[in-house]
Design an enzyme around this catalytic site. Structure first.
Site, PDB file in Angstrom:
ATOM      1  N   GLU A 521     -53.160 -64.987   4.333  1.00 19.75           N
ATOM      2  CA  GLU A 521     -52.189 -64.039   4.874  1.00 19.75           C
ATOM      3  C   GLU A 521     -52.832 -62.639   4.855  1.00 19.75           C
ATOM      4  O   GLU A 521     -53.379 -62.221   5.835  1.00 19.75           O
ATOM      5  CB  GLU A 521     -50.889 -64.108   4.069  1.00 19.75           C
ATOM      6  CG  GLU A 521     -49.743 -63.489   4.812  1.00 19.75           C
ATOM      7  CD  GLU A 521     -48.448 -64.268   4.741  1.00 19.75           C
ATOM      8  OE1 GLU A 521     -48.409 -65.374   4.195  1.00 19.75           O
ATOM      9  OE2 GLU A 521     -47.446 -63.744   5.260  1.00 19.75           O
ATOM     10  N   GLU A 798     -45.087 -62.281  -6.476  1.00 15.01           N
ATOM     11  CA  GLU A 798     -44.309 -62.229  -5.241  1.00 15.01           C
ATOM     12  C   GLU A 798     -42.854 -62.606  -5.499  1.00 15.01           C
ATOM     13  O   GLU A 798     -41.935 -61.990  -4.958  1.00 15.01           O
ATOM     14  CB  GLU A 798     -44.919 -63.216  -4.235  1.00 15.01           C
ATOM     15  CG  GLU A 798     -44.165 -63.331  -2.924  1.00 15.01           C
ATOM     16  CD  GLU A 798     -44.872 -64.252  -1.939  1.00 15.01           C
ATOM     17  OE1 GLU A 798     -45.577 -65.180  -2.398  1.00 15.01           O
ATOM     18  OE2 GLU A 798     -44.721 -64.055  -0.724  1.00 15.01           O
TER      19      GLU A 798
HETATM   20  C1  BGC Z   1     -45.428 -62.034   3.144  1.00 17.88           C
HETATM   21  C2  BGC Z   1     -44.459 -60.964   2.768  1.00 17.88           C
HETATM   22  C3  BGC Z   1     -43.877 -60.449   4.019  1.00 17.88           C
HETATM   23  C4  BGC Z   1     -43.127 -61.569   4.615  1.00 17.88           C
HETATM   24  C5  BGC Z   1     -42.216 -61.315   5.725  1.00 17.88           C
HETATM   25  C6  BGC Z   1     -44.626 -63.139   3.755  1.00 17.88           C
HETATM   26  O1  BGC Z   1     -45.316 -64.261   4.032  1.00 17.88           O
HETATM   27  O2  BGC Z   1     -46.228 -62.433   2.124  1.00 17.88           O
HETATM   28  O3  BGC Z   1     -44.757 -60.188   1.748  1.00 17.88           O
HETATM   29  O4  BGC Z   1     -43.208 -59.274   3.939  1.00 17.88           O
HETATM   30  O5  BGC Z   1     -43.903 -62.704   4.847  1.00 17.88           O
HETATM   31  O6  BGC Z   1     -41.063 -61.773   5.291  1.00 17.88           O
END
Ligand code: BGC
Length: 951
Positions: A521, A798
């Site tokens: 990501e 997270e």
């Molecule tokens: C990310 C987040 C991001 C989100 C959107 C995720 O996969 O890691 O931090 O803001 O997607 O909802």
């Protein structure tokens, strides 16, 4: 005798008069102020900037209280000699009557490309006494115009690289389609004397590492960093004067894939290699401008005369997958003179890609720390797992002593499984594997260049014996703005929490602010940055970094006006646009930069984009409830409903999407109105302020009942409505009660997500419930900040429940242990525990508020924030029901101080009654605090106050 006596008398009298005169002259002549910390565009002596009207800041120091600048004079010269003679041949501002010591715009002659300028400043204090001149400083301009570039883009065409690449089984053992080895390019040139000055300007599509005469140039890694390469790429400038020598000189560069070619993003699967920006060609651009001591001007540029080698030791390098280095292919001396490059071929010259070249003006990504391993375990024969003691973004340096051709594999992960193995499931498609193949020489040094990993643990296989820990180091890399904040208190767990937040910030700054550094990501997710921006700004000097990223946000905006959910946005058929709370970062982040640094320029540059976005949302939602074009509607992400625990309610935390979206619509429209106001666009200010009022009205009509209940009845809903000032005064106390009720429904626990968590803490404090906020902050129960700390976390997770005792890991589909959003609570720690707060009527901390609110288990706290005006420091402790508060206020600023006290009339400062203390002015008093206004200086307030520490 008489005469002598007389003369002596006269002499003494004269002496007294003279001394007095000298004293008076001296006093009038010079103020007791030092000017320090001269900055140009926020940085000390920046090299190669391209803002044609750079801004200056300086900080003043004085032992005298309440010292203020009343005027300044700046001199800018084209050479150091002129400046020392007080000749400002470029700009002599004259004496400007002004308190402004930040964001002072250069207003002299036109600045030229590839030129260094020298400047200094003096100020007049509050009594109009001049200070001495500051120590001179300098900055240099980069290449300001496309026509300044004579260099050509060179490299190896991908089709050529593909056909010349030998079949290499080591690459395919990774199970992924191999890329091609990192090409190397080189060029030699002659100069006949020493260099008087030599500036190099370099860029790449892909990544580069530049060498001159056998040495790496500069301390950048992963340059030129990430931008929207379809529109622009950054170049870096380095002063290489000391690296050149008379005679033959050699330039060498290794080129990597990086974000331009390699995989990134959740959608960055292998098939996307080369597709993000439509090319597999690594391209390199180089221009070196030399002035020799003999007076010659020489320019060396990348062009068809350079040579390339396509089969070097870096066999493969990808941001997510890892790097393979074959030391058997090392090429000693390739980057130095005397090397035989007859086997090397002429480089390919590419056509100009037609994108903008811009100077990198923010601090580079560089190595910020080298960690020593803490422990090594051997969960399986020949499998060693090493704990670095800290979750970092970076890589390992390994010194190996193994027979030739030994394949050593390093796999990186953030945690261990319950069985003691490396936990990698949460990495998804990011393999984070480095492969080192030994040359058989003693002390083979391996260190990746064109990849990075998020990890605390590294698993090593392929060694013939247990590794000696001194052979391995963890290399942490980050965009590296100076640290500006510090926090410490009597609860070591909170200190660990603050430290974890700081590390999570470091681990998520790589040219852009990212969500996480480990899984597939690592994007510039805008919602995450929106909620963390204020914390980030307390921690580090973020203005140049955000200024760059705000331009990325503009680059990612659609023609119609939608802001993206992340920036850069590589345009994959354009999903991920306009999500409420994410797209809004296009207004919120520039506004935070303005509030903290009094930076109007960032607002000026963003204004049209911000307006286009609000107009788009408005046009798409004429009834002012934001439902259309709201993209993926992530809402208050990862709130309590996502927690998997039998002892936690499974529902009731999710703020309904239209409530969340409409709240943001009102909030951002209000910011736009404020931007218009600040920029003097009166008609827009009125229009958008009226629109914001209407959205607030619609919010109340649709979602708020007469008893203050908000649709969804969530903690987040009340918090956001209160914080975004959406409610009429009459309903606010009712909404506060609902917020408290919803906290007690969760047995005094939070149920908030990314967006509302820090706001919950702020609203509790604003409404007089700081003790409850402390309970939440110091709680060890799930969900809380200290639960992960108890599990040994060294960064912010997270999810509140990334790992839970007895239950194990959360969903592997989304479980990062290095995501900063919930770390936004540090903002509350700075504001409430240390008491350091902006006053938004006086941006850039020209005036600010010191309001520490002791609570929880704390008996002392201390910390600081290096504001753009200088150092603000607070330190408080409680001793036998006496509360002692030490404060430092920078020169040229004022603070309003709230001193907690059970007997406010007996507050002292510096040992005497505060009301009589020099420089202290009482401006208010209530039953439990005294309120004072102070100017610059250091102060010690003391009051009778029992903070009732818990045991
Ligand atoms: C990310 C987040 C991001 C989100 C959107 C995720 O996969 O890691 O931090 O803001 O997607 O909802």
């Amino acid at each position: 005798m008489k005469f002598i006596i007389k003369s002596r008398k006269v002499f003494i009298l004269l002496s007294i008069c003279l001394t007095g005169l000298i004293f008076t002259i001296t006093c009038k002549k010079s103020a007791d102020i030092q000017i320090v910390d001269l900055r140009c565009e926020y940085r000390k002596e920046p090299v190669g900037i391209d803002d044609k009207q750079p801004r200056f800041n300086w900080v003043m120091q004085s032992d005298e209280r309440n010292q203020v600048q009343s005027a300044y004079r700046i001199l800018v010269a084209s050479n150091a000699g002129s400046l020392s003679k007080e000749e400002g041949d470029m700009w002599n501002s004259g004496k400007i009557i002004s308190e402004r010591s930040i964001q002072v715009e250069y207003s002299g002659k036109e600045l030229e490309s590839n030129t260094t300028y020298y400047w200094k400043v003096r100020i007049w204090d509050k009594a109009d006494r001049p200070s001495p001149w500051s120590t001179p400083s300098s900055w240099s301009m980069g290449l300001l115009d496309k026509s300044n570039w004579q260099a050509k883009w060179i490299g190896i065409a991908s089709d050529e690289a593909e056909t010349t690449r030998p079949v290499d089984t080591i690459l395919t053992s990774r199970g992924t389609p191999p890329g091609t080895p990192s090409p190397m390019v080189r060029k030699t040139f002659l100069i006949d004397s020493d260099a008087k000055s030599a500036m190099v300007y370099v860029s790449a599509l892909g990544l580069y590492e530049l060498h001159i005469n056998g040495e790496k140039v500069g301390d950048h890694v992963l340059a030129p960093e990430w931008t929207d390469y379809t529109k622009r790429v950054q170049y870096q400038a380095y002063d290489v004067t000391d690296m050149l020598k008379p005679g033959e000189n050699t330039i060498g560069a290794i080129l990597g894939d990086g974000w331009y070619i390699g995989t990134f993003g959740q959608w960055g699967d292998d098939a996307r290699r080369g597709k993000n920006y439509g090319s597999l060609d690594r391209k390199f651009l180089f221009q070196l401008a030399i002035q020799t001591e003999n007076g010659e001007s020489i320019t060396v540029v990348s062009n068809g005369s350079w040579k390339e080698f396509a089969d070097g030791p870096i066999r493969f390098a990808d941001m997510f997958l890892g790097e393979t280095i074959d030391a058997r292919r090392n090429i000693p001396g390739w980057d130095n003179t005397g090397f035989d490059d007859s086997e090397w071929k002429a480089v390919h010259v590419f056509p100009d890609p037609g994108i903008e070249l811009v100077a990198q003006m923010h601090e580079p990504i560089r190595v910020i720390d080298t960690l020593r391993p803490v422990t090594v375990i051997e969960p399986d024969t020949g499998v060693y797992i090493i704990d670095m003691g800290q979750n970092i973004a970076g890589w390992c340096r390994l010194v190996a002593n193994e027979p030739e051709g030994t394949k050593i594999m390093l796999r990186h992960g953030e945690r261990l499984t319950e069985e003691g193995g490396l936990y990698t499931q949460n990495l998804r498609r990011a393999k984070q594997e480095d492969i080192f193949i030994t040359s058989g020489e003693t002390n083979d040094v391996f260190e990746p260049r064109f990849t990075f990993h998020g990890f605390q643990f590294v698993e090593i296989t392929g060694l013939s014996k247990k590794p000696d820990l001194s052979m391995l180091s963890g290399i942490a890399i980050s965009s590296d703005p100076e640290q500006t904040g510090h926090f410490e208190c009597s609860n070591p767990e909170l200190n660990q929490l603050w430290n974890n937040i700081l590390w999570t910030q470091r681990d998520n700054q790589h040219g852009i602010p990212t969500d996480c550094p480990q899984r597939d990501e690592r994007m510039g997710w805008m919602g995450d940055a929106l909620v963390f921006a204020q914390t980030a700004i307390y921690n580090m000097n973020m203005a140049p970094f955000y200024t760059k990223w705000i331009r990325d946000i503009r680059d990612a905006q659609t023609e119609e006006g939608e802001f993206a959910d992340f920036a850069p946005h590589p345009n994959w058929d354009r999903p991920h646009l306009n999500a409420p709370g994410w797209a809004d970062a296009g207004l919120v982040v520039p506004y935070r930069v303005y509030q903290n640094y009094d930076d109007l320029r960032v607002l000026e540059r963003q204004y049209q984009s911000a307006k286009k976005f609000i107009d788009f949302v408005h046009k798409s939602n004429p009834d002012l409830v934001w439902r259309n074009h709201a993209g993926n509607q992530y809402g208050d992400w990862l709130n309590g409903d996502l927690i998997e625990s039998d002892s936690y309610p499974g529902e009731g935390a999710t703020m309904p999407k239209d409530v969340f979206a409409t709240a943001y619509f009102a909030y951002s429209t209000n910011i736009l109105a404020e931007m218009a106001n600040l920029l003097g666009i009166g008609s827009d200010a009125e229009e958008y302020s009226a629109l914001a009022d209407s959205i607030r009205q619609v919010f109340n009509d649709n979602f708020v009942s007469g008893n203050g209940e908000i649709t969804g009845d969530t903690q987040a809903g009340y918090v956001i409505a209160l914080n975004f000032k959406l409610l009429p005064d009459s309903l606010k106390p009712l909404a506060v009660n609902h917020m408290l009720r919803r906290i007690s429904d969760y047995d005094g626990r939070i149920s908030t997500g990314f967006h509302s968590t820090v706001l919950l803490m702020k609203e509790l404090t604003d409404w007089g419930y700081t003790p409850l906020a402390y309970d939440l902050l110091e709680s060890h129960e799930l969900p809380s900040w200290l639960y992960p700390v108890d599990q040994g976390a060294t960064t912010i997770w997270e999810r509140w429940d990334g790992w839970v005792k007895g239950r194990g890991f959360q969903d592997i589909g989304m479980n990062s242990f290095n995501h900063y959003s919930f770390g936004s609570v540090a903002e509350w720690m700075y504001r409430t525990i240390l008491g350091i707060n902006r006053d938004d009527n006086h941006p850039g901390y020209k005036k600010f508020i010191i309001k520490p609110e002791p609570g929880g288990s704390l008996t002392w706290a201390k910390g600081e924030y290096h504001s753009i005006h200088g150092l603000i420091r607070t330190e408080w402790r409680s001793e036998n029901d006496r509360f002692i508060l030490n404060i430092t206020v920078p020169v040229n600023t004022h603070a309003i101080v709230y001193v907690p006290s059970d007997f406010p009339e007996s507050i002292t400062e510096g040992g005497e009654e505060a009301v009589n203390s020099p420089g202290v002015q009482q401006v208010g008093m209530s039953k439990n605090q005294g309120i004072f206004e102070i100017g610059s200086g250091t102060y010690q307030f003391e009051s009778k106050y029992s903070i009732h520490p818990k045991k």
